[in-house]
Design a protein around this motif. Structure first.
Motif, PDB file in Angstrom:
ATOM      1  N   LEU A  51       0.846  -1.197   0.000  1.00 43.74           N
ATOM      2  CA  LEU A  51       0.000   0.000   0.000  1.00 43.74           C
ATOM      3  C   LEU A  51       0.874   1.237   0.000  1.00 43.74           C
ATOM      4  O   LEU A  51       1.814   1.346   0.803  1.00 43.74           O
ATOM      5  CB  LEU A  51      -0.896   0.000   1.244  1.00 43.74           C
ATOM      6  N   ILE A  52       0.587   2.156  -0.922  1.00 43.62           N
ATOM      7  CA  ILE A  52       1.220   3.474  -0.873  1.00 43.62           C
ATOM      8  C   ILE A  52       0.231   4.375  -0.159  1.00 43.62           C
ATOM      9  O   ILE A  52      -0.772   4.813  -0.731  1.00 43.62           O
ATOM     10  CB  ILE A  52       1.573   4.009  -2.278  1.00 43.62           C
ATOM     11  N   ARG A  53       0.486   4.588   1.102  1.00 44.69           N
ATOM     12  CA  ARG A  53      -0.503   5.169   2.007  1.00 44.69           C
ATOM     13  C   ARG A  53      -1.031   6.508   1.522  1.00 44.69           C
ATOM     14  O   ARG A  53      -2.242   6.735   1.470  1.00 44.69           O
ATOM     15  CB  ARG A  53       0.123   5.307   3.402  1.00 44.69           C
ATOM     16  N   GLU A  54      -0.145   7.435   1.179  1.00 46.52           N
ATOM     17  CA  GLU A  54      -0.580   8.783   0.822  1.00 46.52           C
ATOM     18  C   GLU A  54      -1.365   8.829  -0.486  1.00 46.52           C
ATOM     19  O   GLU A  54      -2.148   9.752  -0.716  1.00 46.52           O
ATOM     20  CB  GLU A  54       0.632   9.722   0.707  1.00 46.52           C
ATOM     21  N   LEU A  55      -1.170   7.846  -1.335  1.00 53.30           N
ATOM     22  CA  LEU A  55      -1.848   7.819  -2.637  1.00 53.30           C
ATOM     23  C   LEU A  55      -3.104   6.964  -2.625  1.00 53.30           C
ATOM     24  O   LEU A  55      -3.911   7.042  -3.551  1.00 53.30           O
ATOM     25  CB  LEU A  55      -0.893   7.301  -3.711  1.00 53.30           C
ATOM     26  N   GLY A  56      -3.252   6.110  -1.612  1.00 53.61           N
ATOM     27  CA  GLY A  56      -4.405   5.210  -1.562  1.00 53.61           C
ATOM     28  C   GLY A  56      -4.381   4.156  -2.644  1.00 53.61           C
ATOM     29  O   GLY A  56      -5.429   3.667  -3.070  1.00 53.61           O
ATOM     30  N   VAL A  57      -3.186   3.768  -3.082  1.00 53.61           N
ATOM     31  CA  VAL A  57      -3.033   2.774  -4.147  1.00 53.61           C
ATOM     32  C   VAL A  57      -2.504   1.484  -3.548  1.00 53.61           C
ATOM     33  O   VAL A  57      -1.527   1.493  -2.781  1.00 53.61           O
ATOM     34  CB  VAL A  57      -2.097   3.280  -5.250  1.00 53.61           C
ATOM     35  N   LYS A  79     -12.171  -4.592   4.402  1.00 51.85           N
ATOM     36  CA  LYS A  79     -12.462  -3.726   5.552  1.00 51.85           C
ATOM     37  C   LYS A  79     -11.351  -2.726   5.844  1.00 51.85           C
ATOM     38  O   LYS A  79     -11.357  -2.092   6.901  1.00 51.85           O
ATOM     39  CB  LYS A  79     -12.711  -4.596   6.788  1.00 51.85           C
ATOM     40  N   MET A  80     -10.412  -2.574   4.926  1.00 50.43           N
ATOM     41  CA  MET A  80      -9.307  -1.642   5.170  1.00 50.43           C
ATOM     42  C   MET A  80      -9.829  -0.228   5.396  1.00 50.43           C
ATOM     43  O   MET A  80     -10.758   0.231   4.731  1.00 50.43           O
ATOM     44  CB  MET A  80      -8.330  -1.653   3.991  1.00 50.43           C
ATOM     45  N   ASP A  81      -9.235   0.456   6.341  1.00 52.90           N
ATOM     46  CA  ASP A  81      -9.642   1.821   6.679  1.00 52.90           C
ATOM     47  C   ASP A  81      -8.392   2.697   6.802  1.00 52.90           C
ATOM     48  O   ASP A  81      -7.541   2.436   7.655  1.00 52.90           O
ATOM     49  CB  ASP A  81     -10.431   1.814   7.990  1.00 52.90           C
ATOM     50  N   ALA A 111      -7.163  -3.676 -13.286  1.00 53.89           N
ATOM     51  CA  ALA A 111      -7.173  -2.845 -12.090  1.00 53.89           C
ATOM     52  C   ALA A 111      -8.591  -2.344 -11.821  1.00 53.89           C
ATOM     53  O   ALA A 111      -9.467  -2.400 -12.687  1.00 53.89           O
ATOM     54  CB  ALA A 111      -6.212  -1.671 -12.257  1.00 53.89           C
ATOM     55  N   SER A 112      -8.813  -1.831 -10.608  1.00 57.02           N
ATOM     56  CA  SER A 112     -10.150  -1.403 -10.223  1.00 57.02           C
ATOM     57  C   SER A 112     -10.071  -0.250  -9.233  1.00 57.02           C
ATOM     58  O   SER A 112      -9.135  -0.154  -8.433  1.00 57.02           O
ATOM     59  CB  SER A 112     -10.917  -2.572  -9.590  1.00 57.02           C
ATOM     60  N   ASP A 113     -11.072   0.627  -9.286  1.00 57.56           N
ATOM     61  CA  ASP A 113     -11.197   1.682  -8.277  1.00 57.56           C
ATOM     62  C   ASP A 113     -12.285   1.354  -7.263  1.00 57.56           C
ATOM     63  O   ASP A 113     -12.747   2.220  -6.533  1.00 57.56           O
ATOM     64  CB  ASP A 113     -11.475   3.035  -8.941  1.00 57.56           C
ATOM     65  N   ASP A 114     -12.686   0.077  -7.198  1.00 59.14           N
ATOM     66  CA  ASP A 114     -13.722  -0.386  -6.267  1.00 59.14           C
ATOM     67  C   ASP A 114     -13.204  -1.636  -5.554  1.00 59.14           C
ATOM     68  O   ASP A 114     -13.035  -2.687  -6.179  1.00 59.14           O
ATOM     69  CB  ASP A 114     -15.004  -0.695  -7.037  1.00 59.14           C
ATOM     70  N   VAL A 115     -12.946  -1.522  -4.258  1.00 59.96           N
ATOM     71  CA  VAL A 115     -12.383  -2.642  -3.500  1.00 59.96           C
ATOM     72  C   VAL A 115     -13.294  -3.856  -3.566  1.00 59.96           C
ATOM     73  O   VAL A 115     -12.840  -4.989  -3.779  1.00 59.96           O
ATOM     74  CB  VAL A 115     -12.146  -2.243  -2.033  1.00 59.96           C
TER      75      VAL A 115
END
Length: 321
Positions: free
Chosen positions: A195-201, A235-237, A250-254
């Motif tokens: 996970l790249i935290r600041e980018l949300g990727v 459930k990642m937050d 790839a997807s923008d929907d978990v």
């Protein structure tokens, strides 16, 4: 969802890559990725079946997975050079399976040997170093030298990790935080996400498959823990805004990203578990199971029966405990 950049295939020191090699960019982020062809590695797809990607920071490039041949790894390095001239500093490997690691040779030989990071169970596969390669890794390499020649040949070697970790590993570079987490054993013992935290990727590795039947037919696969890992991702937050799986789009929907893998694993466990519990022989159980949702998908013929049989045996053994 992404911007695609097309380029003509070019020569590599490892053999020409003749398939289109498409680079995608995550919206509003310096993250790029490559989508492999769905299916089992063979001469038709030239071993290009897995996904990989990279993150460009002010201090250098972080790569996630190196693709399935040295030629593909070199082609990925070329695409990096089309985006930036910054050095490749790290290569994070999701798990030590052939379709994700053979491209490391290109980074080792042509990118200044960047730091390779993987979960510690990778050492059981590779054997610790180039001079002492593990039996499983060597057997797979011999198989791929036959199946993927000339892209994998006698000069192809396995690159061991420089840094290993047990549960989590993180580092900062160019103002970004890279968080690597062990999710295995799932598909493989060392399955890890980044996970790249600041980018949300999120790069998920083979914890997530899309558009291809997952591979379960291995004593190293742990479907129950795999499902737990998918539930964790669900459930990642905060929720990642963009997910790049190990195979598929790839997807923008978990929820959409994990849905296929989660649904397939649950279905195989449910059907084979019912059969084992009711003492239905495997051949009969497999024949009577409705596989219509999956039978037209890549890798179904190669993997589905073996997947079902392994799960049947596991559920059968559990019923006697």
């Amino acid at each position: 969802m992404s911007v695609s950049v097309l380029a003509e295939p070019v020569k590599t020191p490892y053999g020409a890559v003749s398939l289109p090699f498409e680079l995608h960019k995550v919206p509003e982020a310096p993250v790029y990725y490559i989508i492999g062809k769905s299916g089992v590695p063979d001469a038709v797809n030239e071993g290009h079946t897995s996904n990989g990607g990279f993150v460009v920071t002010d201090e250098g490039v972080v790569v996630f997975d190196a693709l399935g041949t040295p030629a593909l790894g070199y082609r990925m390095l070329q695409r990096i050079r089309e985006v930036t001239d910054k050095p490749v500093t790290h290569v994070v490997i999701s798990h030590y399976h052939a379709d994700h690691i053979y491209g490391l040779q290109a980074f080792d030989e042509h990118a200044g040997s960047p730091e390779v990071i993987a979960q510690q169970q990778a050492l059981g596969y590779i054997g610790g170093d180039r001079a002492s390669q593990g039996e499983a890794g060597q057997q797979r390499l011999e198989q791929r030298r036959q199946a993927l020649f000339p892209w994998v040949d006698e000069s192809t070697y396995l690159v061991p990790p420089d840094t290993t970790f047990e549960k989590t590993y993180s580092f900062e570079q160019g103002g970004l935080t890279f968080e690597v987490r062990h999710m295995g054993p799932a598909h493989a013992p060392g399955d890890s996400i980044m996970l790249i935290r600041e980018l949300g990727v999120l790069f998920s590795g083979d914890v997530i498959y899309k558009g291809r039947i997952p591979f379960l037919d291995s004593p190293d696969t742990d479907v129950e823990r795999w499902l737990q890992g998918l539930a964790y991702l669900d459930k990642m937050d905060p929720t990642p805004r963009f997910i790049i799986p190990g195979h598929g789009d790839a997807s923008d929907d978990v929820h959409e990203a994990i849905g296929f893998t989660q649904g397939y694993l649950k279905y195989v466990r449910e059907k084979m578990g019912e059969a084992a519990q009711n003492f239905v022989p495997f051949d009969e159980a497999y024949r009577n199971t409705d596989w219509s949702d999956y039978e037209d998908m890549p890798a179904f013929d190669a993997s589905n029966r073996g997947n079902a049989y392994r799960i049947y045996l596991e559920m059968e053994a559990a019923s006697f405990n």
